[in-house]
Design a protein around this motif. Structure first.
Motif, PDB file in Angstrom:
ATOM      1  N   GLY A  27       2.660  28.632   2.615  1.00 12.85           N
ATOM      2  CA  GLY A  27       3.438  27.905   3.607  1.00 12.85           C
ATOM      3  C   GLY A  27       4.914  28.269   3.620  1.00 12.85           C
ATOM      4  O   GLY A  27       5.704  27.616   4.284  1.00 12.85           O
ATOM      5  N   ASP A  50       2.075  28.828  13.405  1.00 16.49           N
ATOM      6  CA  ASP A  50       1.625  27.489  13.768  1.00 16.49           C
ATOM      7  C   ASP A  50       0.111  27.370  13.770  1.00 16.49           C
ATOM      8  O   ASP A  50      -0.429  26.312  13.465  1.00 16.49           O
ATOM      9  CB  ASP A  50       2.157  27.095  15.147  1.00 16.49           C
ATOM     10  CG  ASP A  50       3.637  26.769  15.134  1.00 16.49           C
ATOM     11  OD1 ASP A  50       4.211  26.626  14.026  1.00 16.49           O
ATOM     12  OD2 ASP A  50       4.225  26.671  16.226  1.00 16.49           O
ATOM     13  N   CYS A  51      -0.588  28.438  14.126  1.00 16.04           N
ATOM     14  CA  CYS A  51      -2.042  28.378  14.291  1.00 16.04           C
ATOM     15  C   CYS A  51      -2.784  29.431  13.477  1.00 16.04           C
ATOM     16  O   CYS A  51      -3.947  29.710  13.754  1.00 16.04           O
ATOM     17  CB  CYS A  51      -2.407  28.544  15.760  1.00 16.04           C
ATOM     18  SG  CYS A  51      -1.770  27.233  16.801  1.00 16.04           S
ATOM     19  N   PRO A  54      -2.283  26.019   3.856  1.00 22.35           N
ATOM     20  CA  PRO A  54      -1.767  24.657   3.999  1.00 22.35           C
ATOM     21  C   PRO A  54      -2.790  23.763   4.706  1.00 22.35           C
ATOM     22  O   PRO A  54      -3.599  24.234   5.515  1.00 22.35           O
ATOM     23  CB  PRO A  54      -0.508  24.848   4.854  1.00 22.35           C
ATOM     24  CG  PRO A  54      -0.078  26.252   4.592  1.00 22.35           C
ATOM     25  CD  PRO A  54      -1.368  27.018   4.402  1.00 22.35           C
ATOM     26  N   ALA A  55      -2.741  22.473   4.390  1.00 21.59           N
ATOM     27  CA  ALA A  55      -3.738  21.515   4.889  1.00 21.59           C
ATOM     28  C   ALA A  55      -3.896  21.536   6.401  1.00 21.59           C
ATOM     29  O   ALA A  55      -5.014  21.422   6.907  1.00 21.59           O
ATOM     30  CB  ALA A  55      -3.382  20.109   4.412  1.00 21.59           C
ATOM     31  N   HIS A  56      -2.794  21.698   7.156  1.00 23.35           N
ATOM     32  CA  HIS A  56      -2.913  21.645   8.616  1.00 23.35           C
ATOM     33  C   HIS A  56      -3.662  22.852   9.188  1.00 23.35           C
ATOM     34  O   HIS A  56      -4.156  22.805  10.303  1.00 23.35           O
ATOM     35  CB  HIS A  56      -1.530  21.516   9.269  1.00 23.35           C
ATOM     36  CG  HIS A  56      -0.694  22.749   9.222  1.00 23.35           C
ATOM     37  ND1 HIS A  56       0.013  23.139   8.096  1.00 23.35           N
ATOM     38  CD2 HIS A  56      -0.465  23.701  10.157  1.00 23.35           C
ATOM     39  CE1 HIS A  56       0.649  24.252   8.348  1.00 23.35           C
ATOM     40  NE2 HIS A  56       0.386  24.628   9.593  1.00 23.35           N
ATOM     41  N   LEU A  57      -3.776  23.941   8.413  1.00 23.51           N
ATOM     42  CA  LEU A  57      -4.501  25.128   8.891  1.00 23.51           C
ATOM     43  C   LEU A  57      -5.952  25.176   8.412  1.00 23.51           C
ATOM     44  O   LEU A  57      -6.748  25.952   8.939  1.00 23.51           O
ATOM     45  CB  LEU A  57      -3.796  26.398   8.414  1.00 23.51           C
ATOM     46  CG  LEU A  57      -2.450  26.721   9.046  1.00 23.51           C
ATOM     47  CD1 LEU A  57      -1.855  27.954   8.394  1.00 23.51           C
ATOM     48  CD2 LEU A  57      -2.594  26.912  10.532  1.00 23.51           C
ATOM     49  N   GLU A  58      -6.302  24.360   7.430  1.00 18.75           N
ATOM     50  CA  GLU A  58      -7.622  24.476   6.820  1.00 18.75           C
ATOM     51  C   GLU A  58      -8.785  24.328   7.803  1.00 18.75           C
ATOM     52  O   GLU A  58      -9.712  25.146   7.782  1.00 18.75           O
ATOM     53  CB  GLU A  58      -7.781  23.503   5.657  1.00 18.75           C
ATOM     54  CG  GLU A  58      -9.001  23.830   4.842  1.00 18.75           C
ATOM     55  CD  GLU A  58      -9.048  23.073   3.533  1.00 18.75           C
ATOM     56  OE1 GLU A  58     -10.173  22.871   3.056  1.00 18.75           O
ATOM     57  OE2 GLU A  58      -7.998  22.700   3.003  1.00 18.75           O
ATOM     58  N   ASP A 108     -12.085  26.003   0.380  1.00 20.00           N
ATOM     59  CA  ASP A 108     -11.694  24.825  -0.395  1.00 20.00           C
ATOM     60  C   ASP A 108     -12.030  24.935  -1.882  1.00 20.00           C
ATOM     61  O   ASP A 108     -11.900  23.971  -2.615  1.00 20.00           O
ATOM     62  CB  ASP A 108     -12.341  23.575   0.196  1.00 20.00           C
ATOM     63  CG  ASP A 108     -13.852  23.692   0.296  1.00 20.00           C
ATOM     64  OD1 ASP A 108     -14.399  24.752  -0.045  1.00 20.00           O
ATOM     65  OD2 ASP A 108     -14.475  22.711   0.725  1.00 20.00           O
TER      66      ASP A 108
END
Length: 108
Positions: free
Chosen positions: A15, A24-25, A56-60, A74
């Protein structure tokens, strides 16, 4: 480990990449330069095979959906040795197993 054995590679996006909206994506190792992504280039330079990614969590959720079957998002593979590579790294082909590249502040 035998000399010609293919080592599993884990790509990590910490990150900290400074590419603004390009990340961002997608993870930093998903940035494309020419035909290949940076991650594909890293795995090829190591002569390994991609086994897992950490992002990062938002991309997982997105990375899990877009990853090839068998690529863990994971968990780490249960293997005796592997390469864990920061997705921002360069020059990893010169890095033998058991060694690490460090930033100026001593972080991996």
């Amino acid at each position: 480990m035998q000399k010609d054995e293919i080592v599993p590679v884990v790509l990590v996006d910490d990150g900290r990449g400074a590419f603004g909206p390009l990340l961002d994506c997608r993870p930093v190792f998903g940035l494309r330069s020419g035909v290949f992504t940076h991650g594909e280039r890293l795995v090829a330079a190591l002569g390994g095979r991609l086994a897992a990614v950490r992002v990062p969590a938002h991309l997982e959720p997105l990375v899990r959906e877009e990853s090839e079957p068998g690529i863990a998002t994971d968990e780490l593979p249960d293997v005796p040795s592997l390469h864990v590579v920061n997705g921002r790294a360069t020059g990893v082909a010169r890095l033998p197993l058991g060694e690490a590249l460090l930033d100026d502040d001593g972080t991996v």
